[in-house]
Design an enzyme around this catalytic site. Structure first.
Site, PDB file in Angstrom:
ATOM      1  N   ILE A   1       0.972  -1.276  -0.032  1.00 32.16           N
ATOM      2  CA  ILE A   1       0.214  -0.325  -0.136  1.00 32.16           C
ATOM      3  C   ILE A   1       0.976   1.916   0.156  1.00 32.16           C
ATOM      4  O   ILE A   1       0.752   2.625   0.471  1.00 32.16           O
ATOM      5  CB  ILE A   1      -1.240   0.139   1.032  1.00 32.16           C
ATOM      6  CG1 ILE A   1      -0.102   0.089   2.164  1.00 32.16           C
ATOM      7  CG2 ILE A   1      -2.428  -1.330   1.026  1.00 32.16           C
ATOM      8  CD1 ILE A   1      -1.184  -0.088   4.123  1.00 32.16           C
ATOM      9  N   GLY A   2       1.974   1.374  -0.479  1.00 34.64           N
ATOM     10  CA  GLY A   2       2.806   2.571  -0.359  1.00 34.64           C
ATOM     11  C   GLY A   2       3.900   2.299   1.181  1.00 34.64           C
ATOM     12  O   GLY A   2       5.543   2.990   0.395  1.00 34.64           O
TER      13      GLY A   2
ATOM     14  N   ASN B   1      13.889  -3.219   5.822  1.00 34.16           N
ATOM     15  CA  ASN B   1      14.744  -2.275   4.798  1.00 34.16           C
ATOM     16  C   ASN B   1      15.130  -0.357   5.987  1.00 34.16           C
ATOM     17  O   ASN B   1      13.605   0.191   5.785  1.00 34.16           O
ATOM     18  CB  ASN B   1      14.091  -2.167   3.559  1.00 34.16           C
ATOM     19  CG  ASN B   1      14.916  -1.503   2.293  1.00 34.16           C
ATOM     20  OD1 ASN B   1      15.173  -0.652   2.608  1.00 34.16           O
ATOM     21  ND2 ASN B   1      13.575  -1.186   1.310  1.00 34.16           N
ATOM     22  N   PRO B   2      16.445   0.071   6.285  1.00 30.25           N
ATOM     23  CA  PRO B   2      16.504   1.353   6.584  1.00 30.25           C
ATOM     24  C   PRO B   2      15.338   2.128   6.050  1.00 30.25           C
ATOM     25  O   PRO B   2      15.309   3.255   6.591  1.00 30.25           O
ATOM     26  CB  PRO B   2      17.841   1.384   6.949  1.00 30.25           C
ATOM     27  CG  PRO B   2      18.217  -0.213   6.513  1.00 30.25           C
ATOM     28  CD  PRO B   2      17.510  -0.393   5.755  1.00 30.25           C
TER      29      PRO B   2
ATOM     30  N   LYS C   1       9.120  -6.413  13.704  1.00 31.82           N
ATOM     31  CA  LYS C   1       7.785  -5.460  14.315  1.00 31.82           C
ATOM     32  C   LYS C   1       7.397  -4.620  14.056  1.00 31.82           C
ATOM     33  O   LYS C   1       7.891  -4.054  12.464  1.00 31.82           O
ATOM     34  CB  LYS C   1       8.349  -4.826  16.295  1.00 31.82           C
ATOM     35  CG  LYS C   1       8.975  -5.769  16.866  1.00 31.82           C
ATOM     36  CD  LYS C   1       9.055  -4.594  18.534  1.00 31.82           C
ATOM     37  CE  LYS C   1       9.580  -5.706  19.757  1.00 31.82           C
ATOM     38  NZ  LYS C   1       9.882  -5.243  20.394  1.00 31.82           N
TER      39      LYS C   1
ATOM     40  N   GLU D   1       2.640   2.199  11.829  1.00 30.82           N
ATOM     41  CA  GLU D   1       1.743   3.494  12.441  1.00 30.82           C
ATOM     42  C   GLU D   1       2.630   3.479  13.821  1.00 30.82           C
ATOM     43  O   GLU D   1       2.122   5.032  14.188  1.00 30.82           O
ATOM     44  CB  GLU D   1       0.733   2.308  13.199  1.00 30.82           C
ATOM     45  CG  GLU D   1      -0.350   1.949  11.739  1.00 30.82           C
ATOM     46  CD  GLU D   1      -1.506   0.403  12.196  1.00 30.82           C
ATOM     47  OE1 GLU D   1      -2.905   0.637  11.920  1.00 30.82           O
ATOM     48  OE2 GLU D   1      -0.885  -0.178  12.230  1.00 30.82           O
TER      49      GLU D   1
END
Length: 706
Positions: free
Chosen positions: A471-472, A597-598, A666, A670
């Site tokens: 979703i982006g 993925n930083p 984790k 959000e």
């Protein structure tokens, strides 16, 4: 920091910064979104929404509209196909709004009352705007406030208990040396991803094929199968690219309308929502009224904790904005009580919106903690250190890992917190009053069952198939890196197929559970493939495929409190002569397990923090009590942060190993929102000496209180 992973490097893929694998397609315009995919003989549907807030549809005057150019049909409660809403779906009972055109009742303004289908989108819109619908209007009630006598405590909610309690809160509040007892409010807020909601449905060889923009094709396919009483094997839902979602892109009336229309007309039908329609059809964050009572010893140790939250819901469906859940994880006390209450109004049903519950809840709770620190004469960070729990305050379960204090330590160092004068209103810079504030953040790190398949191709590449939804957030790229790590292959040798219900069931992109859930399934399938390849014997022409299903493993996962944590810091400048508030700096430090993925992770954190800034200073949907409709239901009337409002934002993380966890990851999608509004509100207090307990902190509210 590098922005790409060298193709020659076969190991260490997880944790390395990697550009999005679909990035070129997106910036060149070749990535296809749901409303852009072409179909032969495509028709277009346009929803007609009710203009009254409560009543009945007396008559749909469709005859004149059916004579308009290009109009093919007008669906309404008098002629629409019947659907079945008496089922329990993936997330419980369906919202009755999915029972499209099944009766003449109107429970809120913006309820779908008809669908006009025409040859072109322009013809459908013109006809929809010309359609006359007659109503028998009834008195409505849309007034939300903390003193509602008809508020009630919901029972048997499948998502969480509405109330938790231990000890005697009233007695310990009475015995506490320091007490905070305040009310906080947050307004109605809306999620509006850049890509509007769109769905195209058609029957293909006896199968229902839906091209959609959603957060989980498995979810949408399952709900449509139940609604239309179709064998699930005969429903396919595809979602190639999704331009944002934030909790709004689940199952909605536009998908149901498209399926109804294609069934009636026997040709593909596309339904796309407008911005104005999205205000009533895709959910929103309910306004909240929250009371927080904290009792502490003189040294700031909590003895009594009470957080009670009220939100609204519609008259047809129950939804809890779980604002009081934060304290069940963050702070312990000898007596501990949390409570959620609802009031049913003639409004659309709220829904999940990025960091549901935790976002508004953190504003109230973390503001109250700051007020407690002020009353105790203790530094706000020191107060939180003093009240750090060892186990879950309500559950008593151990934490999988809890590195909140490391976040505060690193954040305080980088923000320069030690140099802060705790006295409010003393820092000046010309016309500006300056202040700094902080707040804690947390969000659950759940996981859902998923299936995956990994194929070793004869050309030396690998194909990963999993019904994830990007979703982006960079889900495609994350799955490439996860597979590359296990297979010891360069990321450019990995291809990923996602967004198709035919790929098998998988967790939705929601609740910050997507990457963690999908990575587990991909890891297991890839590990099995490595074992198969080690046995030798060559790869047959069709390749070698291994599959995984994490359902049993997820069910047997050890019970622990699993959460991401973070510390938010804000610096603001306030002009009390104009009421202007400018956020000058934001810093977020997070503990979120293994960062896959930083590059995309930092973007997720910064995006969430930007949203928190917008929540603090701008966002507020207003509903007219006389008509029951929104005032300014568009992106001109609904204000949110623009580029000029967004300062330097820094986001980083601390090491957060998760012992005995199968993937060590984790959720991060959000938590970036959580705590930001409170940190900004606390900084405004530090700048001015005035507390703001009601969001947004508008200029007029600054002027009234300064």
């Amino acid at each position: 920091m590098t922005t790409t992973t060298e193709a020659a490097a076969p190991t260490g893929a997880v944790g390395s910064a990697h550009a999005r694998v679909e990035g070129r397609a997106k910036v060149t315009g070749t990535a296809r979104y749901a409303g852009e995919i072409s179909f032969a003989d495509l028709a277009h549907g346009w929803l007609v929404l009710s203009s009254v807030a409560r009543g009945r549809v007396r008559r749909v005057e469709d005859a004149p509209v059916l004579e308009m150019p290009g109009v093919l049909a007008v669906l309404h409660h008098g002629n629409a196909p019947r659907v079945d809403t008496d089922y329990v779906g993936m997330l419980g009972r369906p919202n009755p709004v999915l029972g499209l055109f099944q009766h003449d009742r109107v429970p809120f303004a913006g309820w779908p009352v008809a669908l006009v289908v025409a040859e072109t989108s322009e013809q459908a819109r013109e006809a929809a705007e010309a359609l006359v619908v007659r109503y028998d209007e009834e008195p409505h009630d849309v007034a939300f406030d903390a003193g509602r006598a008809d508020a009630y405590t919901p029972r048997n909610n499948p998502m969480m208990p509405a109330e938790t309690e231990k000890g005697d809160v009233e007695a310990l509040l009475g015995d506490s040396a320091v007490v905070v007892d305040e009310e906080y409010t947050t307004p109605e807020e809306h999620h509006h991803p850049m890509e509007p909601h769109a769905a195209t449905a058609h029957w293909d060889g006896g199968r229902l094929d839906v091209v959609d923009s959603n957060q989980g094709s498995t979810w949408v396919a399952g709900e449509l199968a139940k609604l239309f009483s179709v064998d699930p094997a005969r429903v396919r839902v595809r979602s190639e690219h999704v331009g944002g979602a934030f909790g709004s892109k689940g199952v909605g009336p536009h998908q149901v309308a498209a399926v109804m229309a294609t069934t009636m007309l026997n040709r593909p039908v596309r339904v796309v929502l407008t911005r104005r329609q999205m205000f009533s059809l895709v959910g929103y964050r309910s306004p909240t009224a929250q009371r927080v009572r904290l009792g502490a010893d003189a040294d700031g140790r909590l003895r009594a904790f009470d957080h009670q939250a009220l939100n609204l819901s519609s008259t047809v469906h129950e939804f809890i904005e779980s604002s009081a859940v934060l304290g069940r994880v963050m702070y312990d006390a000898d007596a501990h009580h949390t409570l959620h209450r609802l009031v049913r109004l003639d409004v659309p049903t709220p829904s999940w919106m990025r960091a549901p519950g935790e976002a508004p809840g953190s504003f109230a709770l973390e503001s109250a903690l700051d007020e407690l620190a002020e009353k105790c004469g203790i530094d706000p960070i020191a107060l939180r250190v003093r009240n750090e729990p060892v186990t879950g305050p309500v559950s008593g379960l151990p934490f999988s890992s809890r590195n909140l204090l490391a976040c505060f330590e690193e954040g305080a160092r980088r923000f320069g917190w030690a140099d802060r004068d705790p006295r409010p209103g003393v820092r000046r810079e010309g016309r500006w009053r300056l202040g700094t504030g902080t707040a804690a953040a947390t969000y659950p790190s759940g996981v859902g069952p998923s299936t995956a398949a990994v194929t070793a191709e004869t050309d030396g590449t690998f194909t990963v198939r999993i019904n994830a939804a990007d979703i982006g957030t960079g889900a495609r790229t994350a799955m490439v890196l996860v597979a590359a790590e296990v297979l010891k292959a360069a990321p450019d040798r990995i291809r990923v197929r996602i967004g198709d219900s035919d790929l098998g069931p998988a967790m939705i992109a929601g609740g910050s559970m997507g990457t963690r859930s999908w990575a587990w399934a991909v890891t297991l399938a890839a590990e099995e493939l490595v074992k198969r390849l080690a046995l030798g014997g060559g790869i047959p022409p069709e390749g070698i495929t291994t599959r995984s299903d994490t359902a049993e493993a997820v069910g047997s996962l050890t019970k622990k409190e699993r959460h991401s944590f973070g510390a938010q810091f804000a610096e603001v400048a306030v002009d009390v002569t104009t009421g202007e508030v400018r956020v000058r700096r934001l810093l977020g430090i997070f503990a979120a397990g293994t960062i896959v993925n930083p590059l995309t992770a930092r973007s997720q954190f910064i995006g969430g923090m930007t949203w928190g800034l917008s929540m603090a200073l701008h966002e507020e949907a207003v509903r007219d009590r006389a008509s029951g409709v929104h005032v300014g239901a568009d992106l001109a009337g609904y204000h949110f942060a623009t580029h000029a409002d967004v300062p330097l934002i820094e986001a980083d993380w601390v090491d957060d190993p998760v012992p005995d966890d199968p993937v060590g990851m984790k959720g991060i999608g959000e938590i970036g929102v959580v705590g930001v509004a409170a940190a900004i509100a606390n900084a405004v207090w530090h700048a001015t000496g005035v507390r703001h307990r009601h969001l947004p902190i508008r200029p007029d509210r600054i002027l009234i209180t300064s």
